[in-house]
Motif scaffolding. Structure first.
Motif, PDB file in Angstrom:
ATOM      1  N   THR A  30      28.281  22.823   7.012  1.00 32.46           N
ATOM      2  CA  THR A  30      27.074  22.532   6.229  1.00 32.46           C
ATOM      3  C   THR A  30      27.202  21.201   5.498  1.00 32.46           C
ATOM      4  O   THR A  30      26.270  20.389   5.491  1.00 32.46           O
ATOM      5  N   GLU A  70      26.609  18.319   7.780  1.00 31.88           N
ATOM      6  CA  GLU A  70      25.232  18.090   8.199  1.00 31.88           C
ATOM      7  C   GLU A  70      24.585  16.962   7.393  1.00 31.88           C
ATOM      8  O   GLU A  70      23.771  16.205   7.926  1.00 31.88           O
ATOM      9  N   PHE A  98      24.854  28.410  -0.601  1.00 32.66           N
ATOM     10  CA  PHE A  98      23.940  27.576  -1.389  1.00 32.66           C
ATOM     11  C   PHE A  98      24.678  26.420  -2.059  1.00 32.66           C
ATOM     12  O   PHE A  98      24.094  25.350  -2.279  1.00 32.66           O
ATOM     13  N   ARG A 146      25.059  23.828   0.651  1.00 27.22           N
ATOM     14  CA  ARG A 146      23.815  23.090   0.862  1.00 27.22           C
ATOM     15  C   ARG A 146      23.565  22.087  -0.260  1.00 27.22           C
ATOM     16  O   ARG A 146      23.012  21.005  -0.026  1.00 27.22           O
ATOM     17  N   ARG A 148      25.645  19.227   0.640  1.00 22.54           N
ATOM     18  CA  ARG A 148      25.021  18.571   1.795  1.00 22.54           C
ATOM     19  C   ARG A 148      23.877  17.655   1.374  1.00 22.54           C
ATOM     20  O   ARG A 148      23.734  16.538   1.896  1.00 22.54           O
ATOM     21  N   ASP A 149      23.074  18.102   0.420  1.00 25.71           N
ATOM     22  CA  ASP A 149      21.838  17.406   0.078  1.00 25.71           C
ATOM     23  C   ASP A 149      21.994  16.387  -1.043  1.00 25.71           C
ATOM     24  O   ASP A 149      21.023  15.719  -1.403  1.00 25.71           O
TER      25      ASP A 149
END
Length: 407
Positions: A276, A279, A234, A237, A240-241
């Motif tokens: 991740t 990405e 998490f 991510r 990543r975001d």
């Protein structure tokens, strides 16, 4: 509350109630360095992990540290000569140890330190390390006040304490505020352990990532999570975001502290974490940093165990509770982690030219230990934070470094 600033006449430091302008703390562009804002009964609570990530882990340690606003700051442009910020801090007290100093708020005016303050009171979370228990006690909202600011249009930043959960209640100024226009500076997104979070830095702008960001001329988003840099999916991510131009991840010490995994799991977990991140940021400069020198775990596995010998004098120290012979069964040490990280980055860099490796001992190594020993055997002090920040800025942002360049 205790604020430090240049003395000014009383008429300038005590505006009438009708002179105050109140600005919503949810105003667009006002808060920097947080990934989420939670509305509370008192105001808003900045988080450094998004709600989706927080929902995937019930660990109390993670919940505490991600809500401590390391690198989070209010930023606005104003003519105000006085600023007040009401907050509800949550302070951590360790059972049997003297109370820790109140967290520091740093005021910057046009990028320069112009004042420091603390907020007394607030909630108290008492942690009993020996029993593994916690007890909460509610407390009142407090006010941090800065006065005597120059009477001109200026950019103001209030950096929140890196070591206190801080609910933001009200912002008052004696002149209107507006967001600071985008200066085109690159955004540096960093993830690491308590050393990156702040550990024993003197103030929020003197953690090593904050110092490096200032020297590198970049905007910092600090996902240093004390005790929780554990290759969690998490967290990957969240990286990543989050929009960013430059990314660094400092991996290792918490995996040994917690004795979380063996070498067999470590390598694939690093690959998965980096996959991740890539990405969302396929070509951004990505720097993987290994642990700084930590003698107790260089060749001895974890877990780290608290040493309570000098706790009543306010000195909590740590020792390595593992056995060096356990390396043969795959237990991790810092030496093992550095070798594996360097190998992984070298392997991946064949197809990812924007991936780089930094040996953490280039930030703090054997020579530094002799001059600036780690007070508790793990965490750096204020002087070491400054040294690490200066060195990271030189290595990463300097000529030829992975983050070199202009906006």
């Amino acid at each position: 509350m205790n604020a430090q600033h240049d003395p000014v006449p009383a008429s300038s430091t005590t505006p009438r109630a009708t002179d105050w302008t109140t600005t919503p703390l949810t105003a667009a562009g006002l808060l920097r360095g947080a990934l989420d804002l939670e509305r509370t009964a008192h105001g808003v609570l900045p988080h450094r992990l998004p709600a989706r990530a927080r929902a995937q882990c019930a660990d109390g340690q993670l919940a505490r540290v991600e809500a401590q606003p390391s690198g989070v700051r209010l930023a606005f442009r104003t003519r105000a000569t006085a600023v007040e910020l009401d907050t509800l801090p949550t302070k951590i007290v360790y059972q049997g140890a003297p109370p820790r100093p109140d967290g520091v708020y740093d005021l910057l005016v046009d990028g320069q330190l112009a004042g420091q303050a603390t907020v007394t009171g607030g909630n108290v979370l008492t942690v009993d390390l020996a029993a593994g228990s916690e007890e909460s006690r509610p407390g009142p909202v407090g006010t941090v006040r800065f006065a005597g600011l120059p009477d001109r249009v200026k950019d103001v930043e209030i950096w929140l304490p890196y070591n206190e959960i801080t609910q933001l209640v009200t912002l008052r100024t004696d002149a209107p505020v507006e967001p600071v226009p985008d200066a085109g500076r690159r955004v540096w997104l960093h993830h690491g352990s308590s050393l990156s979070h702040g550990s024993d830095a003197a103030s929020p702008t003197t953690t090593w990532p904050a110092l490096a960001a200032r020297l590198g001329g970049v905007e910092l988003i600090n996902l240093g999570l004390g005790g929780s840099a554990l290759l969690d999916p998490f967290t990957a991510r969240a990286l990543r975001d989050t929009p960013a131009d430059l990314i660094s991840v400092k991996i290792g010490i918490n995996l040994v502290n917690t004795d979380l995994m063996r070498l067999r799991a470590f390598g694939p977990a690093v690959h998965g974490f980096l996959d991740t991140v890539r990405e969302g940021h396929p070509t951004a400069p990505l720097l993987v940093a290994s642990p700084v020198l930590c003698p107790i775990h260089e060749d001895t596995p974890g877990p780290s165990a608290p040493d309570f010998t000098n706790l009543r004098e306010g000195r909590l120290q740590f020792r390595a509770a593992g056995d060096p012979a356990e390396r043969a069964t795959g237990k991790l040490t810092l030496g093992v982690i550095r070798d594996e990280l360097e190998r992984i980055v070298q392997q991946r860099a064949a197809d990812d030219p924007n991936l780089h490796y930094l040996d953490g001992r280039d930030l703090y190594g054997d020579a530094d230990l002799a001059e600036l020993p780690l007070p508790d055997q793990i965490h750096p002090d204020a002087a070491t934070h400054r040294r690490m920040g200066e060195r990271f800025a030189a290595v990463a942002f300097g000529t030829g470094g992975p983050f070199a360049g202009t906006p």
